[in-house]
Enzyme design. Structure first.
Site, PDB file in Angstrom:
ATOM      1  N   TYR A   1       1.010  -1.375   0.066  1.00  0.00           N
ATOM      2  CA  TYR A   1       0.062  -0.108  -0.042  1.00  0.00           C
ATOM      3  C   TYR A   1       0.770   1.408  -0.044  1.00  0.00           C
ATOM      4  O   TYR A   1       0.840   2.206  -0.757  1.00  0.00           O
ATOM      5  CB  TYR A   1      -1.022   0.115   1.243  1.00  0.00           C
TER       6      TYR A   1
ATOM      7  N   LYS B   1       1.618   3.958  -3.001  1.00  0.00           N
ATOM      8  CA  LYS B   1       1.412   5.358  -2.886  1.00  0.00           C
ATOM      9  C   LYS B   1       2.582   5.991  -2.945  1.00  0.00           C
ATOM     10  O   LYS B   1       2.579   7.444  -3.662  1.00  0.00           O
ATOM     11  CB  LYS B   1       0.573   5.505  -1.537  1.00  0.00           C
TER      12      LYS B   1
END
Length: 783
Positions: free
Chosen positions: A259, A263
């Site tokens: 994640y 990002k």
């Protein structure tokens, strides 16, 4: 070192006040007036709060274009209606506009079918694209997949390449003043100390000398997928491999999970390719919690970050967990994040330069909240307001044992659980007992242990996180808003204004357990919100292992390893049933226990006097139960309901047991219904998982008042309708609510039973003085 840096920052902020006081932000309302805003990822948690806020505070906004992942306009409109406007979040708007809400919304909001992971955002309609390029002046990107261990191909497409696709789309726009990208503060990885509001340099890894090349990452993913598909790997195997591969690549470059790695790469691309072309603002919130004030306190979607821990603790399942009590858990209410975003949007749109700016929106620097505080408040709240288990008993909670390192936690888990489990397996094998029931038990325990360890490992970087987020830019923005903007109070994002104890105890914890889960599925079932009361503080709730095992959805939804969304949906739909069963179980419990003993005795006896081995035995059992109850002094009788054939349903009849009971302090006796095959009445073939789980909650037999029974019937019949629609099965009239409720609604014939012969006779209705004093109950004369 951290303290010195913090002091320097505070001094710099004070020195900046004179400069900021001369910077006029102007009116937020005037800025939003007649604006055309494109919102990406519009069904996301924060995006919905943004849309609601804009529509509520500035109805003169020109247009909100919401990009929704959909194949066509009709599907996008359905998602807008079901997953955005239909939610409890929009209740304040509903009260303001009444019946005209939807006409107002569809005047101001245009759903756009598309996909951020595709070129040109996947928008196929060329006329619509031209319209967007010419009209929009502000772009908000809230699109992201927030699973910590998402498939690498999925996370790369949405979190990394998605922002690049959006940037290329924005570059074709004629009037865009600002692009706001919603990221996360934890793109910093596992950095410690004071973490600055600085951008990433393209390709720079957090460890090692190898540069990150997004094109190479994309090629590697494509090659892995081609290889897996050529080997005809099952989709579950592909998913598992891609999750592990994402974690591997993230850790290789110095990030803890897929994640935050994807990002961070998304930020790199945006910053690098937007310079001197597109005005860019990056908002990095910390752990986002429920709303602090607007549109009302306590709204949240999903079980997010620390809430997974709260739910596990409240259920009595979280007794040991690795965390350092002295470290800070950086949380920020969702509405504050959106307020900061809107003010930053205004401030940057007034700038003459196009250089990017980054805002940390959190609380660790100015209003720290420690894990020890969280632990104490959880204990206090759930001691005073325990959840209710599926047997109707309050769940007791205790202090959580904290492990200050993952090493000590692993040792404890190995000694406490892994070793005994291996011993169990070994003994079962050498004794020849390792057959199906034991093997299944071992498999289930082993699976739960692995899930628990995986969950702890996923959260390790955050429960031992030693960083503090510098929020100098956010503080400057807050000062400028207070000093130059008359609407600053309506757009507060000052973390020092939050009293964490009051917020957690009075807002977040009470509003979390039921309302948040309701909001997860309001998109597809808004009626649940009305039944469960999404804005109501629930003091008790059933903890059901078959459904309520979810630990994650949304920010930090890596906890999906311990759950799945469907189980949450089923739980929320069970809310009304659970509430009725809770009230049902709290009334007449002593009578219910006595009837239970009588039914047990009746089943053990030779009660069958008929020649019908199926239906006849049930009828004989009813007669035997009535006989035994009568012998104990209760006025019990067999009741037969009969109803005629109508257009809505066929005619029929049904037999059940009725007992007349008095209660202490009540003059008028109450009829209680006894249905010996209660659960069986609702069994259907080829039922959906949701319906089967609801039926499993029902008692085997019913002993209670008619009003609770009718409520249960209504809920189950609605669920049966959904189940049959899902399975594409015709729903017969005998499954409808009106037919089912007729079974117990009109007793046409009432018969008592002869004690000696078991034969039934017409019964007189004599009220018994008290069913709660069984030993003192005199025998009743049967006429």
């Amino acid at each position: 070192m951290i303290l010195q840096t913090v002091l320097i920052i505070l001094v710099n902020v004070n020195l900046s006040r004179k400069i900021l006081s001369s910077m006029e932000l102007g009116s937020i309302m005037e800025f939003l007036n007649n604006k055309s805003i494109l919102v990406i990822g519009a069904t996301g948690f924060l995006a919905k709060i943004f849309v609601e806020k804009i529509l509520r505070v500035q109805p003169k906004v020109k247009k909100l274009y919401l990009l929704l992942r959909a194949v066509d306009t009709k599907s996008a409109e359905e998602r807008l209606h079901n997953e955005v406007i239909g939610m409890a979040l929009f209740d304040v708007l509903r009260e303001q506009h009444g019946a005209s809400l939807y006409s107002f919304v569809y005047e101001k909001v245009t759903p756009v079918p598309g996909d951020i992971s595709c070129v040109d955002l996947g928008i196929r309609d060329s006329l619509l694209k031209d319209q967007l390029w010419n009209e929009i002046d502000t772009v908000i990107n809230c699109a992201a997949t927030t699973n910590f261990d998402e498939r690498y191909d999925v996370a790369l497409g949405i979190n990394t390449l998605g922002p690049l696709h959006l940037l290329n789309f924005v570059k074709k726009c004629n009037n865009v003043k600002v692009l706001v990208h919603l990221s996360t503060a934890y793109v910093c990885g596992e950095d410690a100390g004071l973490i600055q509001e600085k951008p990433f340099r393209l390709g720079k890894a957090k460890k090692g000398t190898e540069m990150i090349d997004v094109d190479i990452e994309k090629k590697l993913v494509d090659e892995k997928l081609r290889k897996l598909h050529s080997e005809h790997a099952e989709e579950s195997a592909v998913t598992s491999y891609m999750k592990d591969y994402g974690t591997e690549r993230a850790r290789m470059f110095g990030w803890p999970n897929t994640y935050v790695f994807t990002k961070a790469m998304g930020e790199m691309l945006l910053v690098h390719y937007s310079r001197d072309t597109v005005p860019l603002v990056i908002i990095r919130p910390t752990m986002v919690t429920s709303t602090y004030q607007e549109p009302f306190p306590g709204w949240i979607e999903g079980v997010r970050t620390i809430d997974g821990v709260a739910v596990g603790y409240a259920k009595g399942k979280l007794k040991h967990f690795p965390f350092n009590p002295q470290l800070i858990v950086d949380v920020i209410p969702a509405d504050m994040v959106i307020n900061a975003l809107i003010v930053a949007m205004l401030e940057y749109a007034n700038r003459s330069t196009t250089s990017e700016i980054i805002y940390h929106v959190g609380s660790s620097l100015r209003n720290p909240f420690k894990f020890s505080n969280l632990n104490e408040l959880l204990f206090r709240y759930f001691t005073q307001n325990p959840l209710i288990d599926k047997e109707g008993k309050p769940i007791k909670v205790g202090e959580v044992t904290a492990f200050s390192s993952m090493a000590s936690f692993r040792i404890y888990m190995a000694i406490r659980y892994s070793l005994p489990l291996k011993v169990f397996q070994y003994l079962a094998i050498i004794t020849g007992l390792f057959q199906k029931p034991y093997k299944d038990k071992y498999t289930a325990l082993d699976r739960n242990l692995k899930r628990g360890m995986r969950l702890a490992e996923l959260y390790e970087p955050y429960v031992f996180f030693k960083g503090i987020f510098d929020d100098t830019n956010s503080e400057k923005l807050q000062i400028a808003a207070r000093e130059t903007c008359s609407e600053a109070d309506a757009f507060n994002f000052d973390p020092t204004s939050v009293n964490w104890e009051a917020y957690m105890m009075d807002v977040h914890f009470p509003g979390k357990l039921v309302p948040a889960l309701v909001n997860v599925v309001e998109a597809s079932t808004c009626a649940i919100q009305k039944r469960c009361g999404s804005k109501t503080v629930h003091k008790g709730f059933y903890s059901n292992d078959s459904g309520f095992t979810s630990f994650g959805s949304g920010e930090g939804s890596s906890m999906a390893a311990y759950s799945n969304l469907q189980s949450i949906i089923e739980l929320v739909r069970a809310c009304p049933l659970i509430g009725v069963l809770e009230r049902y179980s709290s009334i007449g419990s002593k009578l219910r226990q006595e009837v239970s003993r009588v039914i047990g005795v009746a089943k053990e006896s030779d009660f069958c006097n008929c020649m019908k081995p199926t239906d006849g035995c049930t009828s004989c059992l009813r007669q035997r139960v009535v006989n035994l109850l009568t012998q104990k002094g209760f006025e019990a009788s067999l009741c037969t309901s009969k109803w005629k054939n109508t257009r809505k349903h066929p005619g029929g009849k049904h037999e059940y047991v009725e007992i007349i009971a008095g209660t202490v302090g009540r003059k008028k006796p109450i009829p209680y219904l006894i249905e010996l095959e209660f659960r069986d009445q609702f069994e259907i073939a080829k039922a959906s998982d949701e319906y089967r789980n609801l039926v499993a909650l029902l008692p085997e037999y019913y002993v209670g008042k008619a009003d609770y029974l009718n409520a249960i019937v209504g809920i189950l019949c609605d669920a049966a309708k959904r189940s049959m629609k899902e399975k594409k099965i015709h729903m017969g009239p005998w499954r409808k609510r009106s037919f089912m409720q007729m079974k117990w609604s009109n007793c046409s014939e009432r018969r008592s039973v002869d004690k000696s012969s078991g034969k039934s006779f017409p019964s007189s209705r004599q009220a018994h003085e008290s069913c709660l004093h069984l030993s003192a109950a005199p025998a009743l004369t049967v006429t």
